[in-house]
Design a protein around this motif. Sequence first.
Motif, short mmCIF file in Angstrom:
data_model
loop_
_atom_site.label_atom_id
_atom_site.label_comp_id
_atom_site.label_asym_id
_atom_site.label_seq_id
_atom_site.Cartn_x
_atom_site.Cartn_y
_atom_site.Cartn_z
N LEU A 53 -8.74 11.63 -39.81
CA LEU A 53 -9.92 11.75 -38.93
C LEU A 53 -9.87 13.06 -38.14
O LEU A 53 -10.90 13.73 -37.97
CB LEU A 53 -9.98 10.56 -37.99
CG LEU A 53 -10.25 9.20 -38.65
CD1 LEU A 53 -10.22 8.09 -37.63
CD2 LEU A 53 -11.60 9.22 -39.37
N SER A 79 -10.46 9.94 -32.60
CA SER A 79 -9.53 9.49 -33.64
C SER A 79 -8.58 8.41 -33.10
O SER A 79 -8.31 7.42 -33.78
CB SER A 79 -8.73 10.67 -34.17
OG SER A 79 -9.59 11.67 -34.72
N TRP A 110 -15.59 2.26 -36.80
CA TRP A 110 -15.93 3.69 -36.78
C TRP A 110 -17.33 3.89 -36.19
O TRP A 110 -17.55 4.82 -35.40
CB TRP A 110 -15.83 4.24 -38.18
CG TRP A 110 -15.95 5.74 -38.34
CD1 TRP A 110 -16.76 6.40 -39.20
CD2 TRP A 110 -15.23 6.77 -37.64
NE1 TRP A 110 -16.60 7.76 -39.09
CE2 TRP A 110 -15.65 8.01 -38.14
CE3 TRP A 110 -14.26 6.73 -36.64
CZ2 TRP A 110 -15.15 9.22 -37.67
CZ3 TRP A 110 -13.76 7.94 -36.17
CH2 TRP A 110 -14.21 9.16 -36.68
N TRP A 167 -19.24 14.48 -39.09
CA TRP A 167 -17.92 13.87 -38.85
C TRP A 167 -17.95 12.37 -39.10
O TRP A 167 -17.03 11.81 -39.67
CB TRP A 167 -17.46 14.17 -37.43
CG TRP A 167 -16.01 13.77 -37.18
CD1 TRP A 167 -15.01 13.72 -38.09
CD2 TRP A 167 -15.44 13.36 -35.93
NE1 TRP A 167 -13.83 13.31 -37.49
CE2 TRP A 167 -14.06 13.09 -36.16
CE3 TRP A 167 -15.94 13.23 -34.63
CZ2 TRP A 167 -13.20 12.68 -35.14
CZ3 TRP A 167 -15.09 12.83 -33.61
CH2 TRP A 167 -13.73 12.53 -33.88
N GLY A 187 -15.79 11.35 -42.19
CA GLY A 187 -14.63 10.56 -41.79
C GLY A 187 -14.64 9.18 -42.42
O GLY A 187 -13.61 8.69 -42.89
#
Length: 515
Positions: free
Chosen positions: A66, A96, A128, A156, A160
Motif C-alpha cells: 500500500l 496504510s 479499504w 491509490w 491499492g
Amino acid sequence: MEQGQANAGQAAAPGTDTTPAIDASPAARPTGLSALAEAIAREPVADAISPVVFAGLVRTLEFVILVCCGALLQAVLVVPRDGFSVAYVPLILGGSVAAVVGFQTMGCYSAGAFRQLFRNGGRLIAVWAGVFGLIALALFMTRHGVLFSRAWLLAWFFTGLAALIAFRVGVLQLVRHWTRSGRLVRRAVIVGGGSSAGDLIAALTKDPDNDIRICGIFDDRSDDRSPPIVRGYPKLGTVHQLVEFARRTRVDLLIVSLPITAERRVLQMLKELWVLPVDIRLSAHTNDLRLSPRAYSYIGTVPFLDIADRPVADWNRVKKACLDYGLGGLAILLALPVMVAVAVAIRLDSRGPVLFRQNRYGFNNELIPVFKFRSMYVDQCDATATRLVTKGDPRVTRVGRFIRKTSLDELPQLFNVMRGELSLVGPRPHALQAKAANRLYDEVVDGYFARHRVKPGITGWAQINGWRGETDTQEKIQHRVEHDLYYIENWSLMLDLYILAMTPFSLLMKREGAY
C-alpha cells in the motif's frame, strides 16, 4: 566445557538459581513402536511453517504494498505537475497503517482467511473503502483537501485494492501448496481413546478452517473403552510409546481427550509427555465445568485448556535464529585467527587430526555431530565419553590441557551453530554415555530429557552459574539440569544476551573442575 565427558567441552560460569527439578519419568530409550506407528514415523515430513510468523509476514508485505502504491502514484501523477509535497507522506503511511489494523480487526490474517479468497476479499474491500471514507471525511473537516490531488486519491484506492487482491491470490496458491505438503498444518496426536476421542475428532473435522492433521491415537487402555479405530483414526500405541513416536517424526500438538475430572490419569500422562517440545492441550468441549471464555484457546470453534507450550516458537524462534546466525557468523570472523593458532599448536603437539567429532543429544533427542578441537591423544579419544576426564588425566595432551581450561576447544562449535545444530545459548549437549557416579544422566535426574525441548548451546545458564566441568557426583548433574530447565521455562532474548555477556567473565573467574 562439559568436563564430565571425555574430550567434551566447557562453556561458562556466574549468576545464581535454585529452581527445583520437575519430577518426570522420561522415555529415555526406544520402546518399540507398533508396525503402523513405525510406518507413519518413517514417512518423510516437511518442516513446519509457523502460521503466526506467516501471518506477520503477510501483514508486513501488505503494508509495504500500500505504501509503495501510494508513493509510486505520487511520483507519476503529482510530482511532474505540482512537485514533491511532504504532506503526502503522513497520509500514505497513516492510511496504510489504518488499513492493516482494519484487516487485522476483521480477521483477515487468520489461517482460514488465507484459504477463503472470496469471503476474505469482501472484508478487504470493505476495510479499504472504509479507510478512504475516513480519509475523505478528515480532509473535508480540516479543509486540507486542496493539498491533495483527487486523481491521486482515486488512483491509490483502485490501484491499492487491485494490488491487495492480486497479492492475496498469490498467498492463496502458496497456502494451498504448503497445506498439501504439510508445512502449514499442525500434526496432532490424540491422547486417550474411546467415545471422548470420537467426539473430539468429530468436532475438529467438522470445522473446515482448522489446520489440524491428526496422525493417530495413543492410549494406555486396551479394553472395550479404547477400540483400535476411532472415527477412522487408528490407535498407534501407548502413552509411553508416544514419546518415542514424537522423537521419530514431527508432532506439533498433543491433544488430551480425557475429562478434567480424571485428574490422576491426566497428571500421570503429563508426567511422561512434558519432556517433548510440543504444545499440549486438554480438550474442554465435553466438560461440564465452564470457565471464562478467556480461559480457553480455540482450534476453530473447539475449546481447549493450554497445558504446555513449546518453549521457543513462532517469532521467538525467529529472534533466536537471528541472534545465532548474526552473532555466530561475526564470532567466527573474529575468532578465526585464534582458531588457526590453536589448530597449528595441536598439529605441532601431537599427531592426528585437529578436529574431534562426537555425537551428542540435540533438540528432541536427535543425534548431532558436535565439533571440537582435539584435546586428547588420538589413540585415547573416547567418542562415547564412557570415562570422565579428571585432573591430570594422562589422555589429555599439553595443548589440550590449555584449550580445555580456557574453553578454546569449543570454538569449532560455532560451525555447528551456523549449520543449525546448536544455538549460541542453551543447555550444553551431553555425550551419549556421559555418567555421574557411574550412572547415566537420565537415570540420575528425573525429567532429564526435558532439557532437549530446545536446541543445545555452546554456553548456557548452568555454565554461567558455576555448574560447568566435571560431573562426578549426582548432585552436580542434578543442579546442572535444574538450571537448564529454569532457562527453558524463562527464556527471553534478553536472557540469552545476558548469558553471552557473562560467559567471558565466567571463564576467567571460575575454572575449577575444567580439566
